[in-house]
Design a protein around this motif. Structure first.
Motif, mmCIF file in Angstrom:
data_model
loop_
_atom_site.group_PDB
_atom_site.id
_atom_site.type_symbol
_atom_site.label_atom_id
_atom_site.label_comp_id
_atom_site.label_asym_id
_atom_site.label_seq_id
_atom_site.Cartn_x
_atom_site.Cartn_y
_atom_site.Cartn_z
ATOM 1 N N PRO A 1 -2.809 11.445 5.924
ATOM 2 C CA PRO A 1 -1.724 10.482 6.162
ATOM 3 C C PRO A 1 -0.350 11.085 5.883
ATOM 4 N N CYS A 2 -0.288 12.135 5.041
ATOM 5 C CA CYS A 2 0.981 12.790 4.741
ATOM 6 C C CYS A 2 0.828 14.288 4.995
ATOM 7 N N ARG A 3 1.677 14.830 5.837
ATOM 8 C CA ARG A 3 1.599 16.262 6.160
ATOM 9 C C ARG A 3 3.010 16.816 6.226
ATOM 10 N N GLY A 4 3.217 17.959 5.533
ATOM 11 C CA GLY A 4 4.546 18.548 5.491
ATOM 12 C C GLY A 4 4.505 20.044 5.687
ATOM 13 N N GLU A 5 5.708 20.609 5.874
ATOM 14 C CA GLU A 5 5.845 22.040 6.138
ATOM 15 C C GLU A 5 6.890 22.625 5.208
ATOM 16 N N VAL A 6 6.546 23.774 4.591
ATOM 17 C CA VAL A 6 7.465 24.452 3.686
ATOM 18 C C VAL A 6 7.403 25.944 3.955
ATOM 19 N N ILE A 7 8.392 26.662 3.412
ATOM 20 C CA ILE A 7 8.403 28.119 3.428
ATOM 21 C C ILE A 7 8.374 28.597 1.987
ATOM 22 N N LEU A 8 7.438 29.485 1.681
ATOM 23 C CA LEU A 8 7.252 29.997 0.334
ATOM 24 C C LEU A 8 7.611 31.472 0.283
ATOM 25 N N SER B 1 -1.931 15.723 2.474
ATOM 26 C CA SER B 1 -2.419 15.072 1.257
ATOM 27 C C SER B 1 -2.426 13.563 1.481
ATOM 28 N N TRP B 2 -2.906 12.832 0.436
ATOM 29 C CA TRP B 2 -2.956 11.375 0.532
ATOM 30 C C TRP B 2 -1.580 10.746 0.312
ATOM 31 N N SER B 3 -0.691 11.438 -0.404
ATOM 32 C CA SER B 3 0.622 10.871 -0.715
ATOM 33 C C SER B 3 1.647 11.989 -0.721
ATOM 34 N N TRP B 4 2.924 11.619 -0.594
ATOM 35 C CA TRP B 4 3.977 12.622 -0.596
ATOM 36 C C TRP B 4 4.156 13.256 -1.973
ATOM 37 N N PRO B 5 4.145 12.477 -3.076
ATOM 38 C CA PRO B 5 4.201 13.139 -4.391
ATOM 39 C C PRO B 5 3.015 14.060 -4.631
ATOM 40 N N GLY B 6 1.823 13.647 -4.169
ATOM 41 C CA GLY B 6 0.656 14.502 -4.324
ATOM 42 C C GLY B 6 0.801 15.797 -3.549
ATOM 43 N N GLU C 1 10.475 12.795 3.859
ATOM 44 C CA GLU C 1 9.675 12.198 2.788
ATOM 45 C C GLU C 1 9.201 13.245 1.791
ATOM 46 N N LEU C 2 8.933 14.458 2.271
ATOM 47 C CA LEU C 2 8.498 15.519 1.366
ATOM 48 C C LEU C 2 9.651 15.960 0.469
ATOM 49 N N LYS C 3 10.876 16.055 1.037
ATOM 50 C CA LYS C 3 12.038 16.395 0.216
ATOM 51 C C LYS C 3 12.264 15.343 -0.860
#
Length: 339
Positions: free
Chosen positions: A251-258, A288-293, A312-314
């Motif tokens: 339900p929550c999917r985000g993209e980052v650069i590490l 994940s199931w949630s943005w904080p998670g 939402e991820l930010k």
């Protein structure tokens, strides 16, 4: 021509390898005449093997089911595979641990010395993943009843015990009306058994924990199987446990650069996409199931993080940053130093 005993073993091995064998093909594979095949089949019948003959242009033989289990013939690799499977049966949650240990001992006793040595040197210790609560055991008779209903495509009625509230005993669970379902698949996931079925009263797909099912008899009428959303049971079950509607995505999917090599990140990313952007930089797409998670999961990598999206991820990272800062500020000043 090979000796009769060796020829019988070869014939038995072929009959176990596939359901139907044309007589002419058996004769060709064994390099004997069709008449010898008939005689050898009669000898195996005398030893208790239920071999039936079928007629037709390609008439032949079939090793059928009988009232007793006759001696079976395994090649070396099959025997080793069977022994390994029996050793890890403790992690199935099917309540067959004692029976599996007895079966392994029985198989080992009749193995040739060379195979016994291979099995004895391959001692497998089955260790389950740590869990906050142990995986419940399912009575093997319940699994057999569910599997039979799935195979026969027969409607199933069962009592389904609701989940216990935290701290409550199983006896405190309130009874619920019997469920009526069309059972489609019996699956395992994370050490537990589940029934995937179409719920007739709710008119929707459901997954039921097998350890909470008490089947009722008799089963109902036969039904025509439905098509699962997505078409594959593995994708459907994975989607349900991700908290989605069965589409197979989080339900929550985000993209980052590490600021880490892709190889280092991929080793610790079970369900995500990692792309190398340089020797020490990569793109990570995770759900994940949630943005904080999700933010907390990404934060476990000891590296600088650039959030590509979504917003939402930010916000989740900002929320966790304030929470962690408060936790550090409010720590008791008199706390003992770390060892």
């Amino acid at each position: 021509m090979p000796k009769t005993s060796a020829r019988l073993l070869s014939l038995l091995s072929l009959l176990q390898a596939r359901r139907d064998w044309p007589g002419a093909l058996l004769a060709e594979r064994l390099d004997i005449s069709p008449r010898t095949v008939r005689r050898d089949v009669d000898r195996l019948r005398e030893l208790g093997y239920p071999i039936v003959a079928f007629k037709g242009p390609d008439g032949g033989y079939r090793l059928d089911a009988g009232t007793e289990l006759p001696p079976l013939l395994f090649d070396d690799e099959q025997a080793v595979a069977l022994a390994v499977a029996l050793q890890i049966a403790t992690t199935t949650g099917a309540g067959i641990e004692e029976a599996a240990a007895c079966a392994l001992n029985t198989v080992r006793q009749v193995m040739p010395a060379r195979l016994r040595h291979r099995i004895d040197t391959l001692q497998v210790t089955a260790v389950e993943r740590p869990a906050t609560r142990p995986n419940p055991q399912v009575d093997s008779s319940v699994l057999m009843a569910l599997g039979a209903a799935v195979h026969a495509r027969e409607m199933l009625r069962f009592d389904y015990a609701p989940a216990s509230p935290p701290g409550a005993a199983d006896d405190d669970r309130a009874p619920s009306p019997p469920r009526r379902v069309q059972p489609h698949h019996l699956v395992t996931w994370g050490g537990r058994w589940y029934l995937v079925a179409w719920d007739l009263d709710r008119e929707d797909w459901r997954t039921f924990r097998a350890d909470r099912i008490t089947p009722r008899t008799p089963t109902g009428p036969r039904f025509t199987p439905r098509e699962l959303p997505g078409g594959e049971v593995a994708a459907f079950v994975a989607g349900r446990f991700r908290g989605s509607d069965g589409s197979g995505d989080w339900p929550c999917r985000g993209e980052v650069i590490l600021d880490l090599p892709a190889a280092a990140v991929s080793r610790h990313t079970r369900d995500g996409f990692v792309e190398a952007l340089g020797p020490n930089r990569c793109r990570l797409v995770l759900g994940s199931w949630s943005w904080p998670g999700l933010a907390a999961t990404i934060g476990r990598f000891d590296a600088d993080i650039e959030v590509v999206g979504p917003a939402e991820l930010k916000d989740a990272f900002a929320h966790l940053a304030r929470r962690y800062a408060d936790a550090a500020t409010d720590a008791p000043a008199t706390s003992a130093p770390a060892p």
